[in-house]
Scaffold this active site. Structure first.
Site, PDB file in Angstrom:
ATOM      1  N   GLU A 148     -35.665  -4.121  19.284  1.00 45.68           N
ATOM      2  CA  GLU A 148     -35.863  -2.967  18.414  1.00 45.68           C
ATOM      3  C   GLU A 148     -34.523  -2.308  17.916  1.00 45.68           C
ATOM      4  OE1 GLU A 148     -39.230  -0.946  18.697  1.00 45.68           O
ATOM      5  OE2 GLU A 148     -40.721  -2.444  18.606  1.00 45.68           O
ATOM      6  N   HIS A 190     -33.617  -3.428  26.490  1.00 50.10           N
ATOM      7  CA  HIS A 190     -34.937  -2.440  25.890  1.00 50.10           C
ATOM      8  C   HIS A 190     -34.632  -1.068  26.148  1.00 50.10           C
ATOM      9  CE1 HIS A 190     -39.285  -3.190  24.796  1.00 50.10           C
ATOM     10  NE2 HIS A 190     -38.978  -2.020  24.623  1.00 50.10           N
ATOM     11  N   ASN A 250     -41.938  -7.765  16.139  1.00 45.57           N
ATOM     12  CA  ASN A 250     -42.821  -6.510  16.739  1.00 45.57           C
ATOM     13  C   ASN A 250     -43.518  -5.946  15.616  1.00 45.57           C
ATOM     14  OD1 ASN A 250     -41.240  -7.135  19.365  1.00 45.57           O
ATOM     15  ND2 ASN A 250     -40.554  -5.217  19.451  1.00 45.57           N
ATOM     16  N   TYR A 283     -46.778  -3.198  14.429  1.00 42.74           N
ATOM     17  CA  TYR A 283     -47.857  -2.246  14.811  1.00 42.74           C
ATOM     18  C   TYR A 283     -48.553  -1.859  13.647  1.00 42.74           C
ATOM     19  CZ  TYR A 283     -45.956  -2.100  19.442  1.00 42.74           C
ATOM     20  OH  TYR A 283     -45.723  -2.487  20.906  1.00 42.74           O
ATOM     21  N   ARG A 322     -43.013 -11.520  28.902  1.00 44.49           N
ATOM     22  CA  ARG A 322     -41.723 -10.827  28.364  1.00 44.49           C
ATOM     23  C   ARG A 322     -41.485  -9.380  29.046  1.00 44.49           C
ATOM     24  NH1 ARG A 322     -40.914  -7.195  23.028  1.00 44.49           N
ATOM     25  NH2 ARG A 322     -38.686  -6.937  23.628  1.00 44.49           N
ATOM     26  N   GLU A 345     -44.317  -8.576  20.157  1.00 45.09           N
ATOM     27  CA  GLU A 345     -45.150  -7.364  20.522  1.00 45.09           C
ATOM     28  C   GLU A 345     -46.143  -6.975  19.426  1.00 45.09           C
ATOM     29  OE1 GLU A 345     -43.308  -3.321  21.314  1.00 45.09           O
ATOM     30  OE2 GLU A 345     -41.538  -4.404  22.545  1.00 45.09           O
TER      31      GLU A 345
END
Ligand code: BGC
Length: 460
Positions: free
Chosen positions: A172, A127, A294, A296, A83, A367
Site C-alpha cells: 500500500e 509494510h 487490498n 476494504y 502473508r 487483504e
C-alpha cells in the site's frame, strides 16, 4: 445481526489459494530483541496524541515469541498460505551497513515452521515500518531510501528464497504517501499534502529496484500489494465528477499505472516528481508475476464543501484539498465506520481488468477484512462474530462474480488471522479471525475462524 445467506457459497477452483495476512509491526512486539533497530512507527507511537488509545506496539500480540502457536492456529484453519511482513529494522537496524543475521534468523525459523506445516510463506518486504535512521534522513522523500530498500530485499531473498514460493515487495504505497506524508495520520506524521508526491515515486522505485534485487537473488513469483477502492462521484455535476476523478487518480491510478503500464496517469503530475522519472518508470514497470489487491470499501468523493467535516479514517481533511470524502449511506458499517459493500470488490476487479487488459497479471486479493469488536462470552468463551462471517461471505460471492466476468483471480487472503495493533487506532479495532486478549495474550478462535476453515475444507 445479518441473517445467514441460505444459498451455499459458489465453488472456487481447486487450486485457488486460501490465506491469511498480517504485518510485522502490528503483531510481533519484542522491539529490541536480537538487535532490532527502531522504526518510524516506534517513534510515532511515542509522540503524544498520535495513537487514539495512547498505546504502542511493544508487545502487540507477542507473535515474535509465540509464532509457533500462531502457525498452529493457521494449520488448524487449513490455509494454503500465510502473508506476513519482514521487519526491515530487524534486518538492517540502522537502515544501512551490516546485515543483522539474528533478525533474519527469526524469519528463517518462521518460514521453516510454516513449511513443516505445509503452509506457503508469502513475505512482504515493506509494510510501513521504515528503519528510523532512514526516516530521520527524509524517509521516502529521499531517493536513497529506494536504493537501501533494494539492498535489504537482496539480503532477505538470499536467506529465504529457497523456501519462499511468492514474494511481495511493498504494501500500500498509497496509504504511506497519503496518510504518512500527506495528511500526518500515520508515521512519519508529515502534513505535506501535495508535496508528499515524491514519497509515492520513491516507493514505486523501491518496488522496481526490489523486483530486480529479488530476481537476482533467485526469488520466484514476485508481486506487490496495492490498495484499491472504486471511487464513486457524490453527484452528476462537473465539480463532483472532477473531484472523484482526481481522487481516483491520486489513490488508484498513480500507483497501478506506473507498475502496469510504465507511465504516470497525468503528465503534469509526472513533471512534479524528482529524478530521472522516464528512466525510473522502466524500472518500476518490470513485468510482475502477479498483482495483489487490498480491498476494504469504495470511496464516495465530491467537490470540497468548506466547513463540512469529512470522515477519512477518523481525520478531518484540511479544508483546502480539492476533493471531499462523503459518508456512504444505505449500507451496514463495520465498527470502524467503514461501509460494507461487497459488490465494490467485483466492481473494482472488473474495472482493473477493463483499464489494464492483458497488462494485468493474475490477481490475488492480498487483504480483505473488517473490524468488529466481538469479545468472548463471559460464560462460554465463544466469540460469536456473525457480522464478520457475513462480510467475508458477501465478498467471496462478489469475488466469484468477478471471476465469472473474466477476471483472473488466483487467491484470497483474509486480513487478519489475529486481532492486532491497528496503526493510529491502537487496539480499538479488531480485524482477527482469532481474538487476542491484550492483558493475557490468550488467543481465542472466533466463529469466523471455524467458518473459514469450513470454506477452505469444502473447496478441496
Ligand atoms: C493495511 C493493514 C491494516 C488494514 C486495516 C490495510 O490498509 O495494509 O496494515 O491493518 O488495512 O486498516
Amino acid at each position: 445481526m445479518p441473517a445467514p445467506d441460505p444459498v451455499p457459497l459458489p465453488r472456487f477452483p481447486a487450486d485457488f489459494l486460501w490465506g491469511v495476512s498480517t504485518s510485522a509491526f502490528q503483531i510481533e512486539g519484542s522491539p529490541a530483541a536480537d538487535g532490532r533497530g527502531p522504526s518510524s512507527w516506534d517513534a510515532f507511537t511515542r509522540e503524544p496524541g498520535r495513537i487514539r488509545d495512547g498505546s504502542h506496539a511493544d508487545t502487540a500480540t507477542d507473535h515474535y515469541r509465540r509464532y509457533r502457536e500462531d502457525v498452529a492456529l493457521m494449520a488448524g484453519l487449513g490455509v494454503d498460505a500465510y502473508r506476513f511482513s519482514v521487519s526491515w529494522p530487524r534486518v538492517l537496524p540502522d537502515g544501512h551497513g551490516p546485515i543483522n543475521a539474528r533478525g533474519l534468523d527469526f524469519y528463517d525459523r518462521l518460514v521453516d515452521e510454516l513449511c513443516t506445516r505445509g503452509i506457503a510463506p508469502v513475505p512482504t518486504l515493506f509494510h510501513w515500518d521504515t528503519p528510523l535512521a532512514l526516516e530521520e534522513r527524509g524517509g521516502w522523500l529521499e531517493r536513497d531510501t529506494a536504493e537501501r530498500f533494494a539492498a535489504y530485499a537482496s539480503a532477505v531473498a538470499e536467506r529465504l528464497a529457497d523456501r519462499v514460493p511468492m514474494w511481495i515487495t511493498i504494501n500500500e504505497p498509497a496509504e504511506v504517501t497519503l496518510l504518512g506524508y500527506g495528511l500526518g495520520e500515520h508515521a512519519p506524521g508529515r502534513q505535506l499534502v501535495f508535496d508528499a508526491l515524491p514519497a509515492a515515486h520513491h516507493q514505486l522505485l523501491a518496488h522496481g529496484l526490489g523486483v530486480q534485487a529479488l530476481r537476482a537473488a533467485g526469488a520466484r513469483r514476485i508481486g506487490v500489494a496495492a490498495s484499491h477502492s472504486p471511487v464513486w462521484a457524490a453527484g452528476d455535476g462537473h465539480a463532483d465528477r472532477a473531484a472523484a476523478d482526481l481522487y481516483d487518480l491520486l489513490t488508484n491510478r498513480l500507483f497501478a499505472d506506473p507498475i502496469l503500464t510504465g507511465a504516470y496517469p497525468d503528465e503534469g503530475l509526472a513533471a512534479m516528481l524528482p529524478g530521472p522519472v522516464a528512466e525510473d518508470l522502466r524500472t518500476i514497470s518490470a513485468p510482475l508475476d502477479w498483482y495483489g489487491v487490498n480491498y476494504y470499501n469504495p470511496m464516495l468523493v465530491g467537490a470540497p464543501e468548506p466547513g463540512t467535516p469529512t470522515a477519512f479514517g477518523g481525520i478531518g481533511i484540511p479544508a483546502d484539498l480539492p476533493f471531499g470524502i462523503r459518508q456512504i449511506d444505505g449500507y451496514e458499517q463495520t465498527d470502524f465506520g467503514w461501509p460494507v459493500v461487497p459488490d465494490g470488490l467485483r466492481e473494482l476487479l472488473v474495472g482493473l481488468r477493463e483499464r489494464y487488459g492483458d497488462r494485468l497479471p493474475p490477481l490475488y486479493i492480498t487483504e480483505n477484512g473488517c473490524s468488529y469488536g466481538d469479545a468472548p462470552d463471559p460464560v462460554t468463551g465463544r466469540v460469536a462474530d456473525a457480522r464478520r462471517i457475513a462480510y467475508h461471505e458477501g465478498h467471496l460471492r462478489a469475488l466469484h462474480r468477478a471471476m465469472e466476468q473474466g477476471v483472473d483471480v488466483r487467491g484470497y487472503f483474509i486480513w487478519s488471522i489475529l486481532d492486532n495493533f491497528e496503526w493510529a487506532e491502537g487496539y480499538r479495532q479488531r480485524f482477527g479471525l482469532v481474538h487476542v486478549d491484550y492483558a493475557t495474550l490468550e488467543r481465542t478462535p472466533k466463529d469466523s475462524y471455524a467458518w473459514y476453515r469450513d470454506v477452505i475444507e469444502s473447496g478441496r
